[in-house]
Design a protein around this motif. Structure first.
Motif, short mmCIF file in Angstrom:
data_model
loop_
_atom_site.label_atom_id
_atom_site.label_comp_id
_atom_site.label_asym_id
_atom_site.label_seq_id
_atom_site.Cartn_x
_atom_site.Cartn_y
_atom_site.Cartn_z
N TYR A 111 -4.70 31.00 -15.95
CA TYR A 111 -3.55 30.70 -16.62
C TYR A 111 -2.49 30.02 -16.35
O TYR A 111 -2.55 29.24 -16.98
CB TYR A 111 -2.50 32.75 -16.81
CG TYR A 111 -2.21 32.19 -18.27
CD1 TYR A 111 -1.92 32.64 -19.02
CD2 TYR A 111 -0.73 32.76 -16.95
CE1 TYR A 111 -1.42 31.94 -19.88
CE2 TYR A 111 -0.04 32.01 -17.94
CZ TYR A 111 -0.03 32.69 -19.63
OH TYR A 111 1.12 32.24 -20.45
N THR A 112 -1.82 30.29 -15.08
CA THR A 112 -0.86 29.28 -14.64
C THR A 112 -1.25 28.23 -13.68
O THR A 112 -2.11 29.09 -12.65
CB THR A 112 0.86 30.18 -14.04
OG1 THR A 112 0.02 30.80 -12.80
CG2 THR A 112 1.17 30.53 -15.61
N ALA A 113 -1.19 26.98 -13.64
CA ALA A 113 -1.53 26.07 -12.75
C ALA A 113 -0.28 25.67 -12.02
O ALA A 113 0.01 24.30 -12.90
CB ALA A 113 -2.58 25.08 -12.89
N GLN A 114 0.61 26.04 -11.28
CA GLN A 114 1.82 25.42 -11.13
C GLN A 114 1.92 23.86 -10.40
O GLN A 114 1.15 23.39 -9.75
CB GLN A 114 2.63 25.86 -9.60
CG GLN A 114 3.77 27.46 -10.83
CD GLN A 114 4.04 28.12 -9.38
OE1 GLN A 114 3.37 28.56 -8.48
NE2 GLN A 114 5.53 28.73 -9.53
N GLY A 115 3.44 23.15 -11.26
CA GLY A 115 3.55 22.09 -10.70
C GLY A 115 3.59 21.59 -9.17
O GLY A 115 3.58 22.11 -8.38
N ALA A 116 4.22 20.42 -8.93
CA ALA A 116 4.89 20.13 -7.71
C ALA A 116 5.77 20.76 -7.43
O ALA A 116 6.71 21.58 -8.62
CB ALA A 116 5.50 18.89 -7.74
N MET A 117 6.25 21.49 -6.66
CA MET A 117 7.70 22.76 -6.14
C MET A 117 8.22 21.35 -6.15
O MET A 117 9.00 20.78 -5.27
CB MET A 117 7.36 23.09 -4.52
CG MET A 117 5.37 23.99 -4.75
SD MET A 117 5.85 25.30 -6.22
CE MET A 117 4.52 25.86 -6.21
N ALA A 237 -1.64 30.94 0.24
CA ALA A 237 -1.35 29.67 0.91
C ALA A 237 -0.52 29.04 -0.66
O ALA A 237 0.06 28.14 -0.46
CB ALA A 237 -3.04 28.96 0.16
N MET A 238 -0.23 30.31 -1.78
CA MET A 238 1.61 29.38 -3.09
C MET A 238 2.27 29.85 -1.90
O MET A 238 3.47 29.29 -2.12
CB MET A 238 1.04 31.13 -3.47
CG MET A 238 1.62 30.48 -4.66
SD MET A 238 1.57 28.92 -5.87
CE MET A 238 -0.01 29.86 -6.65
N ILE A 239 2.94 30.33 -0.57
CA ILE A 239 3.79 30.44 0.32
C ILE A 239 3.62 29.40 0.97
O ILE A 239 5.09 28.70 0.85
CB ILE A 239 3.75 31.73 1.09
CG1 ILE A 239 3.89 33.13 0.83
CG2 ILE A 239 5.14 32.01 2.15
CD1 ILE A 239 3.27 34.19 1.55
N GLY A 244 6.07 23.97 1.91
CA GLY A 244 6.32 22.53 2.21
C GLY A 244 5.44 22.47 3.31
O GLY A 244 4.69 21.02 3.87
N ASN A 245 4.59 23.57 3.48
CA ASN A 245 3.32 22.77 4.32
C ASN A 245 1.56 22.55 3.85
O ASN A 245 1.95 22.83 3.02
CB ASN A 245 3.42 24.72 5.17
CG ASN A 245 4.73 24.66 6.09
OD1 ASN A 245 5.12 23.88 6.77
ND2 ASN A 245 4.76 25.60 6.66
#
Length: 245
Positions: A111-117, A237-239, A244-245
């Motif tokens: 559903y969601t694919a976040q872009g760059a943080m 993995a999301m965290i 930024g790791n």
């Protein structure tokens, strides 16, 4: 003597009743539905996954998504689609002829694919963060990719942080519902979203999960799931992405 005869009579009657129940094959079956938890729920979720009705990791907690998946299975199988697992549904679900979900090309698993943080947070361990959170207090949670924020109420938690949406006379906080829906989808409660949690002015890297109603789970580094306290690699993995790791 009379008392002894009466006692014997009661015992004989009890034996006869038990024998009659055994002869007719009567057994009690514990209905499984919304709010049920434990190993049997995990097995039901795994079975629904195998049959193509449930697309998420088993949680051991029977909530909105599990109920919707079960109702789809029951409808396809010609069963009463009530979202509970009684004896008939249980036997059908685990039977050799269990109905598989017909393939539908429109089904989406992402559903969601976040872009760059766009925001970063510190990857602090859950056991440290929980000592800084106050139960019943409001905290700001911000989508790390879109910088959109909503306010949630901390409800405690053992394996990870449990939050709730504010409630008013007309239901849950409409602004928070709209925000979470845009991040995670109204009914796709097991997708994850990278966020930062404001804890005393410090941005903590976290991953959010929503059940489509008033309950929100927030994972920090070291958090575990409700399923036998196992770690969730997707949340972790999301965290790390937010950190930024």
């Amino acid at each position: 003597m009379f008392s002894m005869k009466r006692t014997i009579g009661i015992l004989v009657l009890a034996v006869l009743l038990l024998s009659a129940a055994a002869a007719t094959g009567e057994e009690t079956f514990e209905i499984i539905g919304r709010g049920s938890q434990g190993e049997r729920v995990v097995r039901i979720q795994e079975r629904l996954f195998d049959l193509g009705y449930y697309f998420y990791k088993p949680t051991g907690s029977f909530q909105t998504v599990t109920r919707a998946s079960l109702m789809n299975y029951q409808a396809e199988s010609g069963l009463i689609s009530d979202g509970t697992v009684g004896e008939e549904s249980y036997r059908a679900l685990f039977g050799r002829d269990a109905k598989r979900n017909p393939f539908r090309a429109a089904v989406s698993l992402g559903y969601t694919a976040q872009g760059a943080m766009q925001m970063r947070g510190v990857a602090q361990r859950w056991e440290v963060v929980r000592t800084q959170l106050v139960e019943g207090e409001a905290y700001t949670v911000t989508n790390a990719a879109t910088r959109e924020s909503c306010t949630l109420l901390y409800q405690g938690g053992e394996n990870h942080a449990e939050f709730a949406l504010r409630q008013g006379w007309n239901g849950y906080d409409a602004a928070a519902v709209r925000m979470l829906t845009s991040w995670l989808g109204a009914s796709n409660s097991f997708y994850k979203c990278g966020v930062v949690l404001d804890v005393g002015g410090q941005n903590v890297a976290a991953s959010i999960q929503w059940n489509g109603e008033g309950h929100v789970c927030l994972y920090m580094t070291g958090s575990t799931s409700h399923v036998f306290s196992l770690p969730d690699p997707d949340h972790e993995a999301m965290i790390l992405r937010v950190a930024g790791n």
